[in-house]
Design a protein around this motif. Sequence first.
Motif, PDB file in Angstrom:
ATOM      1  N   LEU A   8      99.227  41.102  82.875  1.00 45.64           N
ATOM      2  CA  LEU A   8      99.953  40.735  81.655  1.00 45.64           C
ATOM      3  C   LEU A   8     101.442  41.022  81.799  1.00 45.64           C
ATOM      4  O   LEU A   8     102.291  40.214  81.394  1.00 45.64           O
ATOM      5  N   LEU A   9     101.769  42.153  82.394  1.00 45.03           N
ATOM      6  CA  LEU A   9     103.165  42.502  82.633  1.00 45.03           C
ATOM      7  C   LEU A   9     103.845  41.434  83.482  1.00 45.03           C
ATOM      8  O   LEU A   9     104.967  41.005  83.195  1.00 45.03           O
ATOM      9  N   VAL A  23     110.074  35.559  80.835  1.00 45.63           N
ATOM     10  CA  VAL A  23     111.465  35.913  80.512  1.00 45.63           C
ATOM     11  C   VAL A  23     112.407  35.422  81.604  1.00 45.63           C
ATOM     12  O   VAL A  23     113.465  34.837  81.314  1.00 45.63           O
ATOM     13  N   ALA A  24     112.038  35.634  82.862  1.00 49.30           N
ATOM     14  CA  ALA A  24     112.894  35.210  83.976  1.00 49.30           C
ATOM     15  C   ALA A  24     113.085  33.696  83.991  1.00 49.30           C
ATOM     16  O   ALA A  24     114.181  33.197  84.283  1.00 49.30           O
ATOM     17  N   ALA A  38     107.421  47.808  77.806  1.00 50.68           N
ATOM     18  CA  ALA A  38     108.869  47.648  77.619  1.00 50.68           C
ATOM     19  C   ALA A  38     109.647  48.397  78.703  1.00 50.68           C
ATOM     20  O   ALA A  38     110.634  47.880  79.245  1.00 50.68           O
ATOM     21  N   GLU A  39     109.198  49.608  79.023  1.00 54.64           N
ATOM     22  CA  GLU A  39     109.857  50.384  80.081  1.00 54.64           C
ATOM     23  C   GLU A  39     109.748  49.663  81.422  1.00 54.64           C
ATOM     24  O   GLU A  39     110.722  49.583  82.187  1.00 54.64           O
ATOM     25  N   ARG A  73     112.833  48.002  83.847  1.00 54.58           N
ATOM     26  CA  ARG A  73     113.028  48.286  85.274  1.00 54.58           C
ATOM     27  C   ARG A  73     113.025  46.998  86.091  1.00 54.58           C
ATOM     28  O   ARG A  73     113.790  46.861  87.054  1.00 54.58           O
ATOM     29  N   SER A  74     112.186  46.038  85.709  1.00 61.12           N
ATOM     30  CA  SER A  74     112.087  44.784  86.452  1.00 61.12           C
ATOM     31  C   SER A  74     113.376  43.978  86.382  1.00 61.12           C
ATOM     32  O   SER A  74     113.689  43.224  87.304  1.00 61.12           O
ATOM     33  N   PHE A  75     114.109  44.121  85.271  1.00 62.73           N
ATOM     34  CA  PHE A  75     115.345  43.360  85.089  1.00 62.73           C
ATOM     35  C   PHE A  75     116.568  44.259  85.240  1.00 62.73           C
ATOM     36  O   PHE A  75     117.593  44.042  84.584  1.00 62.73           O
TER      37      PHE A  75
END
Length: 280
Positions: free
Chosen positions: A217-218, A225-226, A257-258, A262-264
């Motif tokens: 899901l993440l 979003v990307a 959310a955390e 970190r991914s972005f």
Amino acid sequence: MRLILISGLSGSGKSVALRALEDAGYYCVDNLPATMLREAVAIYATYGYERIAISVDTRSSPSLGALPVEMQKLRERGIDVRLLFLESKTDTLVKRFSETRRRHPLSGSGLTVEECIRKEQELLESIRELGARLDTSELSANTLRSWVNDLVEADDNRLTIIFESFGFKHGVPLDADFVFDVRCLPNPYYDNTLRPLTGQDAPIAAYFAQYPMVDELLGDIRQFVAKWLPAFRQDNRSYLTVAIGCTGGQHRSVFIAEALARSFANEQVLLRHRQLSRDA
């Protein structure tokens, strides 16, 4: 020169935001008609002021329609103009007016508080999307001050992605552009040892690591979003708020959310946790 405009609904915390900016070194003016902005800025410039914050709202409602044009003309002069729009849920505003026993600015026409709020929402609808929106429902004054400072210190030349966790039982944030529901994920709340913790704690991360669906899901949210970020940049958006919701806003939404923040990390990112701020 940097000019921060504060607008929004009465009772949503505009005075708190203005005081926060004053503490941050801004010269602050409350309740200035939009049609006087250029004249006022020119006067402040002669005195050497470089950071100014001005509240523009329905107390000067006849001039509100001029705000978009006035903002554009100021930008053409090379001034860094930003708008922060504060709002709250109707029941929250009614409660605040009841507790403080203050009159609503539009109450002179004999309307109830709820009717005043609806009328003010209609008057402000045309400027609501001109800048960063901030839902102050259930926020403490300290949290609001912190979030305002984060927003004004962000580089306005880059799109700011705001990842925001929340609990559905408290309502969906008004400032969300996208809302993702992660209540389908396993819930650490039902483990008595994990219940007091939050999605920021290592044992919660270890709990979620057991379930491949969490990472799946993440990844789907991250990919979505990307994919759409370029479209928002092309639309000249300054802010994009991605809200992640679970039941209580303590475990699942906070963890996701955390992880997204970190991914972005290569983007300009702000991270908010509504219910953690509320509980604190």
